[in-house]
Design a protein around this motif. Structure first.
Motif, PDB file in Angstrom:
ATOM      1  N   VAL A   4       0.841  -1.195   0.000  1.00 52.06           N
ATOM      2  CA  VAL A   4       0.000   0.000   0.000  1.00 52.06           C
ATOM      3  C   VAL A   4       0.873   1.240   0.000  1.00 52.06           C
ATOM      4  N   ARG A   5       0.472   2.205  -0.810  1.00 52.56           N
ATOM      5  CA  ARG A   5       1.139   3.501  -0.821  1.00 52.56           C
ATOM      6  C   ARG A   5       0.091   4.590  -0.667  1.00 52.56           C
ATOM      7  N   VAL A   6       0.357   5.511   0.238  1.00 53.49           N
ATOM      8  CA  VAL A   6      -0.456   6.724   0.324  1.00 53.49           C
ATOM      9  C   VAL A   6       0.222   7.725  -0.601  1.00 53.49           C
ATOM     10  N   LEU A  61       0.272  -4.833  -6.605  1.00 51.75           N
ATOM     11  CA  LEU A  61       0.243  -6.291  -6.544  1.00 51.75           C
ATOM     12  C   LEU A  61       1.509  -6.791  -7.220  1.00 51.75           C
ATOM     13  N   ASP A  62       2.358  -7.408  -6.450  1.00 55.08           N
ATOM     14  CA  ASP A  62       3.649  -7.881  -6.964  1.00 55.08           C
ATOM     15  C   ASP A  62       4.418  -6.781  -7.689  1.00 55.08           C
ATOM     16  N   GLY A  63       4.342  -5.570  -7.126  1.00 56.80           N
ATOM     17  CA  GLY A  63       5.097  -4.438  -7.649  1.00 56.80           C
ATOM     18  C   GLY A  63       4.421  -3.639  -8.741  1.00 56.80           C
ATOM     19  N   SER A  64       3.267  -4.099  -9.230  1.00 56.00           N
ATOM     20  CA  SER A  64       2.568  -3.373 -10.295  1.00 56.00           C
ATOM     21  C   SER A  64       1.322  -2.678  -9.752  1.00 56.00           C
ATOM     22  N   PRO A  65       1.004  -1.476 -10.253  1.00 53.87           N
ATOM     23  CA  PRO A  65      -0.213  -0.793  -9.810  1.00 53.87           C
ATOM     24  C   PRO A  65      -1.433  -1.678 -10.034  1.00 53.87           C
ATOM     25  N   ALA A  66      -2.234  -1.849  -8.965  1.00 49.50           N
ATOM     26  CA  ALA A  66      -3.362  -2.771  -9.031  1.00 49.50           C
ATOM     27  C   ALA A  66      -4.700  -2.112  -8.715  1.00 49.50           C
ATOM     28  N   GLY A  67      -4.683  -0.986  -8.008  1.00 50.51           N
ATOM     29  CA  GLY A  67      -5.943  -0.340  -7.677  1.00 50.51           C
ATOM     30  C   GLY A  67      -5.723   0.951  -6.919  1.00 50.51           C
ATOM     31  N   ILE A  68      -6.762   1.794  -6.951  1.00 54.67           N
ATOM     32  CA  ILE A  68      -6.717   3.087  -6.279  1.00 54.67           C
ATOM     33  C   ILE A  68      -8.041   3.339  -5.570  1.00 54.67           C
ATOM     34  N   ALA A  69      -7.982   4.207  -4.579  1.00 53.91           N
ATOM     35  CA  ALA A  69      -9.188   4.687  -3.900  1.00 53.91           C
ATOM     36  C   ALA A  69      -8.822   5.975  -3.179  1.00 53.91           C
ATOM     37  N   THR A  70      -9.841   6.775  -2.916  1.00 55.80           N
ATOM     38  CA  THR A  70      -9.656   8.019  -2.190  1.00 55.80           C
ATOM     39  C   THR A  70     -10.686   8.120  -1.082  1.00 55.80           C
ATOM     40  N   GLY A  71     -10.239   8.577   0.061  1.00 52.56           N
ATOM     41  CA  GLY A  71     -11.138   8.904   1.157  1.00 52.56           C
ATOM     42  C   GLY A  71     -11.173  10.406   1.320  1.00 52.56           C
ATOM     43  N   ILE A  72     -12.372  10.946   1.497  1.00 50.87           N
ATOM     44  CA  ILE A  72     -12.525  12.390   1.688  1.00 50.87           C
ATOM     45  C   ILE A  72     -13.526  12.644   2.810  1.00 50.87           C
ATOM     46  N   PRO A  73     -13.381  13.769   3.491  1.00 45.76           N
ATOM     47  CA  PRO A  73     -14.411  14.129   4.468  1.00 45.76           C
ATOM     48  C   PRO A  73     -15.658  14.581   3.717  1.00 45.76           C
ATOM     49  N   SER A  74     -16.828  14.360   4.315  1.00 47.02           N
ATOM     50  CA  SER A  74     -18.058  14.858   3.689  1.00 47.02           C
ATOM     51  C   SER A  74     -18.489  16.128   4.400  1.00 47.02           C
TER      52      SER A  74
END
Length: 169
Positions: A4-6, A61-74
């Motif tokens: 995981v990377r922020v 995943l195994d060093g390759s970009p696999a997915g993204i998501a963002t959390g934000i305040p509402s």
């Protein structure tokens, strides 16, 4: 192996790669379009990643970009939102979605949120099942039409004081 990377503005090229793939593969699932972002300059990408209150997560995943998501305040006190979630087709079924949700949920709880909310396009059964498995439930009885008048979204939410997933991963 999942890592995981922020992300910050310095990671804009990684974010751009996965975000454009998401907008291209699943245009029905996002408020933005591929055309909105394909020609965006570096500063626009950096600004998106450095927006105040945003927590942008990339899973490798195994060093390759696999997915993204963002959390934000509402705008609602104690409520955070999960937006811009996407798992690359080759990474589906490897726990990437679960990990993205866990990371956004943990950050939202640490920031004082008691609820994590999201919108999912009606008919997107895979995403709906992922969210349900992670403790989300429907909170809107009948979805309103999307901005194009055809798409429909349902709102789902999860309390953040409960276990991450309702079934083992």
């Amino acid at each position: 192996m999942l890592e995981v990377r922020v992300l910050t503005g310095d990671d804009w090229k990684l974010w751009r790669e996965v975000r454009l793939a998401a907008l291209s593969e699943a245009p029905y699932a996002y408020g933005s379009t591929y055309a909105d972002w394909v020609d965006a300059d570096e500063q626009q990408w950096r600004d998106r990643l450095d927006a105040p209150g945003f927590r942008n997560v990339l899973v490798l995943l195994d060093g390759s970009p696999a997915g993204i998501a963002t959390g934000i305040p509402s705008d609602e006190p104690g409520v955070a939102e999960l937006i811009s979630m996407y798992v690359c087709p080759a990474a589906r079924g490897h726990g990437v979605g679960d990990r993205l949700i866990d990371e956004v949920a943990a950050a939202a709880a640490a920031a004082g949120a008691h609820t994590l909310r999201l919108n999912v396009t009606q008919g997107n059964a895979h995403a709906g099942n992922l969210y349900a498995r992670n403790g989300f439930h429907d909170v809107t009885p009948s979805p309103a039409p999307g901005t194009n008048g055809v798409q429909y979204e349902r709102t789902m939410a999860r309390r953040l004081d409960r276990a991450a997933r309702s079934t083992p991963a």
